[in-house]
Scaffold this motif. Structure first.
Motif, PDB file in Angstrom:
ATOM      1  N   LEU A   6      11.707  -3.116  -6.290  1.00 42.66           N
ATOM      2  CA  LEU A   6      11.179  -4.276  -5.770  1.00 42.66           C
ATOM      3  C   LEU A   6       9.538  -4.192  -6.101  1.00 42.66           C
ATOM      4  N   GLU A   7       9.003  -5.354  -6.489  1.00 48.95           N
ATOM      5  CA  GLU A   7       7.299  -5.247  -6.666  1.00 48.95           C
ATOM      6  C   GLU A   7       6.705  -5.568  -5.312  1.00 48.95           C
ATOM      7  N   PRO A   8       5.505  -4.967  -5.162  1.00 46.31           N
ATOM      8  CA  PRO A   8       4.819  -5.234  -4.075  1.00 46.31           C
ATOM      9  C   PRO A   8       4.942  -6.831  -3.545  1.00 46.31           C
ATOM     10  N   GLY A   9       5.174  -7.204  -2.409  1.00 46.72           N
ATOM     11  CA  GLY A   9       5.244  -8.452  -1.849  1.00 46.72           C
ATOM     12  C   GLY A   9       6.582  -9.184  -2.143  1.00 46.72           C
ATOM     13  N   GLU A  10       7.436  -8.542  -3.066  1.00 44.28           N
ATOM     14  CA  GLU A  10       8.505  -9.204  -3.181  1.00 44.28           C
ATOM     15  C   GLU A  10       9.635  -8.843  -1.965  1.00 44.28           C
ATOM     16  N   MET A  11      10.456  -9.909  -1.993  1.00 43.43           N
ATOM     17  CA  MET A  11      11.663 -10.013  -0.727  1.00 43.43           C
ATOM     18  C   MET A  11      12.901  -9.926  -1.079  1.00 43.43           C
ATOM     19  N   MET A  12      13.720  -9.179  -0.108  1.00 45.05           N
ATOM     20  CA  MET A  12      15.001  -9.042  -0.301  1.00 45.05           C
ATOM     21  C   MET A  12      15.509  -9.635   1.045  1.00 45.05           C
ATOM     22  N   HIS A  13      16.782 -10.240   0.696  1.00 41.55           N
ATOM     23  CA  HIS A  13      17.299 -10.828   2.252  1.00 41.55           C
ATOM     24  C   HIS A  13      18.652 -10.269   2.291  1.00 41.55           C
ATOM     25  N   ILE A  14      19.166  -9.443   3.396  1.00 41.38           N
ATOM     26  CA  ILE A  14      20.511  -8.682   3.352  1.00 41.38           C
ATOM     27  C   ILE A  14      20.972  -9.364   4.756  1.00 41.38           C
ATOM     28  N   GLN A  15      22.416  -9.564   4.727  1.00 38.78           N
ATOM     29  CA  GLN A  15      23.250 -10.158   5.936  1.00 38.78           C
ATOM     30  C   GLN A  15      24.128  -8.834   6.186  1.00 38.78           C
ATOM     31  N   THR A  16      24.230  -8.525   7.403  1.00 44.86           N
ATOM     32  CA  THR A  16      25.261  -7.690   7.753  1.00 44.86           C
ATOM     33  C   THR A  16      26.233  -8.215   8.637  1.00 44.86           C
ATOM     34  N   ASN A  17      27.553  -7.500   8.923  1.00 44.38           N
ATOM     35  CA  ASN A  17      28.361  -7.786   9.716  1.00 44.38           C
ATOM     36  C   ASN A  17      28.977  -6.780  10.289  1.00 44.38           C
ATOM     37  N   LEU A  18      28.490  -6.598  11.713  1.00 45.44           N
ATOM     38  CA  LEU A  18      28.936  -5.458  12.278  1.00 45.44           C
ATOM     39  C   LEU A  18      30.327  -5.903  13.153  1.00 45.44           C
ATOM     40  N   PRO A  19      31.260  -5.060  13.191  1.00 43.86           N
ATOM     41  CA  PRO A  19      32.445  -5.466  13.838  1.00 43.86           C
ATOM     42  C   PRO A  19      32.330  -5.874  15.218  1.00 43.86           C
ATOM     43  N   ARG A  20      32.848  -6.870  15.725  1.00 47.07           N
ATOM     44  CA  ARG A  20      32.836  -7.319  17.205  1.00 47.07           C
ATOM     45  C   ARG A  20      33.927  -6.440  17.786  1.00 47.07           C
ATOM     46  N   SER A  21      33.756  -6.203  19.020  1.00 46.92           N
ATOM     47  CA  SER A  21      34.593  -5.333  20.073  1.00 46.92           C
ATOM     48  C   SER A  21      35.396  -6.178  20.671  1.00 46.92           C
ATOM     49  N   GLY A  22      36.606  -6.118  20.330  1.00 49.08           N
ATOM     50  CA  GLY A  22      37.873  -7.161  20.736  1.00 49.08           C
ATOM     51  C   GLY A  22      37.891  -7.113  22.540  1.00 49.08           C
ATOM     52  N   PRO A  23      37.965  -6.060  23.034  1.00 45.49           N
ATOM     53  CA  PRO A  23      37.851  -6.146  24.278  1.00 45.49           C
ATOM     54  C   PRO A  23      36.871  -6.806  25.149  1.00 45.49           C
ATOM     55  N   TYR A  24      35.720  -6.551  24.495  1.00 47.34           N
ATOM     56  CA  TYR A  24      34.349  -7.267  25.370  1.00 47.34           C
ATOM     57  C   TYR A  24      34.490  -8.872  24.777  1.00 47.34           C
ATOM     58  N   HIS A  25      35.165  -9.167  23.742  1.00 48.73           N
ATOM     59  CA  HIS A  25      35.181 -10.670  23.494  1.00 48.73           C
ATOM     60  C   HIS A  25      36.305 -11.144  24.299  1.00 48.73           C
ATOM     61  N   ARG A  26      37.451 -10.389  24.457  1.00 48.49           N
ATOM     62  CA  ARG A  26      38.568 -11.043  25.519  1.00 48.49           C
ATOM     63  C   ARG A  26      38.145 -11.049  26.758  1.00 48.49           C
ATOM     64  N   ASP A  52       0.780  -1.080  -0.071  1.00 46.27           N
ATOM     65  CA  ASP A  52       0.192   0.115   0.020  1.00 46.27           C
ATOM     66  C   ASP A  52       0.907   1.374   0.248  1.00 46.27           C
ATOM     67  N   ILE A  53       2.089   1.088  -0.233  1.00 47.77           N
ATOM     68  CA  ILE A  53       3.074   2.266  -0.250  1.00 47.77           C
ATOM     69  C   ILE A  53       3.435   2.581  -1.495  1.00 47.77           C
ATOM     70  N   HIS A  54       3.679   3.725  -2.395  1.00 51.12           N
ATOM     71  CA  HIS A  54       4.005   3.920  -3.442  1.00 51.12           C
ATOM     72  C   HIS A  54       4.542   5.403  -3.501  1.00 51.12           C
ATOM     73  N   LEU A  55       6.017   5.185  -3.955  1.00 54.66           N
ATOM     74  CA  LEU A  55       6.706   6.623  -3.756  1.00 54.66           C
ATOM     75  C   LEU A  55       6.821   7.155  -5.191  1.00 54.66           C
ATOM     76  N   THR A  56       6.940   8.465  -5.283  1.00 55.63           N
ATOM     77  CA  THR A  56       7.017   9.104  -6.492  1.00 55.63           C
ATOM     78  C   THR A  56       8.628   8.924  -6.823  1.00 55.63           C
ATOM     79  N   GLU A  57       8.805   9.346  -7.977  1.00 56.53           N
ATOM     80  CA  GLU A  57      10.280   9.454  -8.437  1.00 56.53           C
ATOM     81  C   GLU A  57      10.941  10.583  -7.789  1.00 56.53           C
ATOM     82  N   ALA A  58      10.185  11.755  -7.412  1.00 57.40           N
ATOM     83  CA  ALA A  58      10.834  12.762  -6.520  1.00 57.40           C
ATOM     84  C   ALA A  58      11.130  12.316  -5.276  1.00 57.40           C
ATOM     85  N   GLU A  59      10.099  11.540  -4.576  1.00 54.73           N
ATOM     86  CA  GLU A  59      10.456  10.976  -3.263  1.00 54.73           C
ATOM     87  C   GLU A  59      11.417   9.901  -3.063  1.00 54.73           C
TER      88      GLU A  59
END
Length: 173
Positions: free
Chosen positions: A51-71, A11-18
């Protein structure tokens, strides 16, 4: 590693300007590093806008780990391991901790029953957010009603819990 599944809303449609305003904001506020990164970043956003309405996209992100926290976390595990009386091999102790903390994948076992398989906490598979969640689950397990009594079976009347408390308090946990 955070995995995100996006779905194009019906139900959301963006104009080219948006769309152009959104692109300017995203490419001006955050951008890919270097020419290659910029191309990849723009390609991602262009694909999202197509994307067409209902179409999905899968994204994987990898945020850096804190070395001091891990240690620090690993030092806590090492300290508990060195003080306990049940395990001779650190990896077996770590598997036990992961299972107790619920850091597992449940799978069918060789006889058809369900068994826990400990999940990895490697830098590649668990980013900082996931590692913090793992840490909290481990601390909850170690402070719970079973871990201390199992690790120090000869200690009675709350002494095992006191032993665990003395170790974890040394790390302000």
């Amino acid at each position: 590693m955070a995995e995100i599944t996006l779905v194009r809303q019906h139900d959301i449609h963006l104009t080219e300007a948006e769309k152009e305003i959104a692109r300017r904001a995203m490419f001006g506020y955050v951008d890919g590093l270097g020419e290659r990164g910029q191309k990849q970043w723009r390609r991602l956003w262009n694909r999202m806008f197509k994307l067409e309405p209902g179409e999905m996209m899968h994204i994987q992100t990898n945020l850096p780990r804190s070395g001091p926290y891990h240690r620090r976390h690993m030092k806590i595990e090492q300290t508990v391991f060195e003080a306990q009386e049940r395990f001779q091999i650190f990896d077996q102790f770590l598997y036990w901790v992961k299972v107790g903390a619920g850091w597992v994948t449940w799978a069918a076992g060789p006889s058809g029953g369900v068994v826990p398989i400990p999940r990895s906490i490697s830098y590649a598979t668990a980013d900082q957010d996931e590692f913090q969640q793992f840490h909290e689950q481990v601390m909850g397990f170690l402070r719970g009603p079973h871990a201390a009594r199992y690790l120090w079976p000869h200690l009675k009347n709350g002494a095992a819990d006191e032993m665990m408390d003395s170790i974890l308090m040394g790390f302000q946990e």
